[in-house]
Scaffold this motif. Structure first.
Motif, short mmCIF file in Angstrom:
data_model
loop_
_atom_site.label_atom_id
_atom_site.label_comp_id
_atom_site.label_asym_id
_atom_site.label_seq_id
_atom_site.Cartn_x
_atom_site.Cartn_y
_atom_site.Cartn_z
N HIS A 89 -1.12 51.88 70.39
CA HIS A 89 -0.53 52.01 69.06
C HIS A 89 0.74 51.17 68.96
N ARG A 90 1.56 51.22 70.03
CA ARG A 90 2.80 50.43 70.04
C ARG A 90 2.52 48.93 70.12
N LEU A 91 1.53 48.59 70.94
CA LEU A 91 1.16 47.18 71.04
C LEU A 91 0.65 46.64 69.70
N PHE A 92 -0.15 47.46 69.01
CA PHE A 92 -0.67 47.05 67.71
C PHE A 92 0.47 46.86 66.71
N PHE A 93 1.45 47.73 66.77
CA PHE A 93 2.61 47.62 65.88
C PHE A 93 3.42 46.36 66.19
N ILE A 94 3.61 46.08 67.48
CA ILE A 94 4.35 44.88 67.87
C ILE A 94 3.64 43.62 67.36
N LEU A 95 2.31 43.61 67.43
CA LEU A 95 1.55 42.47 66.90
C LEU A 95 1.74 42.34 65.39
N GLY A 96 1.83 43.48 64.70
CA GLY A 96 2.12 43.43 63.27
C GLY A 96 3.48 42.82 62.99
N VAL A 97 4.47 43.20 63.79
CA VAL A 97 5.82 42.63 63.65
C VAL A 97 5.79 41.12 63.89
N LEU A 98 5.13 40.71 64.96
CA LEU A 98 5.07 39.29 65.31
C LEU A 98 4.32 38.48 64.26
N SER A 99 3.27 39.06 63.69
CA SER A 99 2.50 38.34 62.66
C SER A 99 3.37 38.08 61.44
N VAL A 100 4.25 39.02 61.11
CA VAL A 100 5.17 38.80 59.99
C VAL A 100 6.20 37.72 60.34
N LEU A 101 6.71 37.76 61.56
CA LEU A 101 7.70 36.76 61.98
C LEU A 101 7.13 35.34 61.93
N THR A 102 5.83 35.20 62.24
CA THR A 102 5.24 33.86 62.22
C THR A 102 5.11 33.29 60.81
N THR A 103 5.25 34.14 59.79
CA THR A 103 5.18 33.64 58.40
C THR A 103 6.53 33.11 57.91
N LEU A 104 7.58 33.28 58.71
CA LEU A 104 8.92 32.88 58.27
C LEU A 104 9.04 31.37 58.05
N HIS A 105 8.13 30.58 58.65
CA HIS A 105 8.20 29.14 58.44
C HIS A 105 7.99 28.78 56.97
N ILE A 106 7.35 29.69 56.22
CA ILE A 106 7.11 29.46 54.79
C ILE A 106 8.44 29.35 54.04
N LEU A 107 9.46 30.05 54.53
CA LEU A 107 10.76 30.03 53.87
C LEU A 107 11.53 28.74 54.14
N ILE A 108 11.08 27.96 55.12
CA ILE A 108 11.79 26.74 55.51
C ILE A 108 11.12 25.54 54.85
N PRO A 109 11.85 24.79 54.01
CA PRO A 109 11.27 23.60 53.38
C PRO A 109 11.17 22.46 54.39
N MET A 110 9.96 22.11 54.79
CA MET A 110 9.77 21.13 55.85
C MET A 110 10.23 19.73 55.46
N LEU A 111 10.15 19.40 54.17
CA LEU A 111 10.54 18.05 53.73
C LEU A 111 12.05 17.90 53.60
N SER A 112 12.78 19.02 53.49
CA SER A 112 14.25 18.97 53.45
C SER A 112 14.79 19.95 54.48
N PHE A 113 14.29 19.80 55.69
CA PHE A 113 14.57 20.71 56.80
C PHE A 113 16.07 20.77 57.11
N TYR A 114 16.70 19.62 57.27
CA TYR A 114 18.11 19.57 57.66
C TYR A 114 19.01 20.10 56.56
N GLU A 115 18.67 19.81 55.31
CA GLU A 115 19.46 20.31 54.19
C GLU A 115 19.43 21.83 54.14
#
Length: 255
Positions: free
Chosen positions: A160-186
């Motif tokens: 159950h804990r492992l499944f929850f940790i995977l849920g947490v990690l799956s959300v963290l992997t979506t954070l790249h959506i918040l980063i604009p790749m074409l204006s990364f440095y800005e």
């Protein structure tokens, strides 16, 4: 130490609820960004860079879709793109950043060169959703919702804990959506610590999830004997931790 543990156990359910709501909120924000913010403007053609001289690169149209928005604006294969909305273009990435600022249904002014003659035309702007990112964000949301229910049902269960940790990690992997790749440095210059936190948690998610995903299925539905050995657990958690630290350090030093 015992008092801290007893305090944690007393409020564990509340902490799980708060932490889960935070991650569900992040998943919802990722979905919103995919649908509304990180959509890419599309003019239904290909921009090809070509070296004019040692210090200059020009952008030429190719594979212009017949009856597409660029075709209907009078642009054909081999034409050169000079400006968008009176902005001189450094390269195709710069051109894409400018075009992305237009809303769906707007018209962008293209200055185009053909056979030595320059003309200006209006191109209808379409928007393209990154469906891979959308699928990932929706999957992370549902995984997190299910993981919350699973963990609340049995907070002390290993699976159950492992499944929850995977849920947490799956959300963290979506954070790249918040980063604009074409204006990364800005993005990192403008948002500072917040941008660093977003990038760091994304790297942590990306480093941990393949190891924890394998470890989960080594234990579910029935554990393999080797998965119960102490050294396996240490490798599964320590190796991605080291990789995360190295990835964050490299990112910070490179930036």
């Amino acid at each position: 130490m015992r008092s801290l543990k007893s305090l944690f156990l007393k409020y564990r359910s509340n902490l799980i609820v708060v932490f889960s709501l935070l991650l569900i909120g992040i998943a919802l924000i990722s979905i919103y960004y995919t649908l509304e913010v990180r959509v890419t403007s599309n003019d239904e053609c290909l921009w090809e860079p070509k070296k004019i001289n040692k210090d200059s690169t020009a952008i030429f149209f190719n594979l212009v879709k017949v009856d597409g928005v660029t075709w209907n604006a009078g642009i054909r294969n081999g034409d050169q793109l000079l400006e968008i909305d009176n902005n001189l273009l450094k390269d195709r990435f710069h051109a894409q950043i400018i075009l992305n600022e237009f809303a769906s249904g707007d018209y962008a002014d293209y200055k185009v060169k053909r056979d030595g003659k320059i003309f200006t035309t209006k191109v209808y702007v379409k928007k393209l959703i990154q469906f891979g990112d959308l699928a990932g964000a929706i999957s992370a949301l549902f995984w997190m919702l299910i993981a919350f229910i699973v963990l609340m049902g049995k907070p002390d269960g290993k699976i159950h804990r492992l499944f929850f940790i995977l849920g947490v990690l799956s959300v963290l992997t979506t954070l790249h959506i918040l980063i604009p790749m074409l204006s990364f440095y800005e993005f990192f210059t403008d948002y500072g610590l917040l941008a660093i936190l977003i990038g760091s948690f994304w790297l942590i998610g990306m480093c941990f999830i393949p190891f924890l995903n394998n470890y989960f299925f080594w234990n579910f539905p029935a554990p393999f004997k080797f998965a119960e050995k102490g050294w396996v657990k240490k490798i599964v958690f320590l190796l991605p931790a080291v990789l995360s630290v190295l990835a964050i350090l490299i990112a910070v030093l490179t930036f």
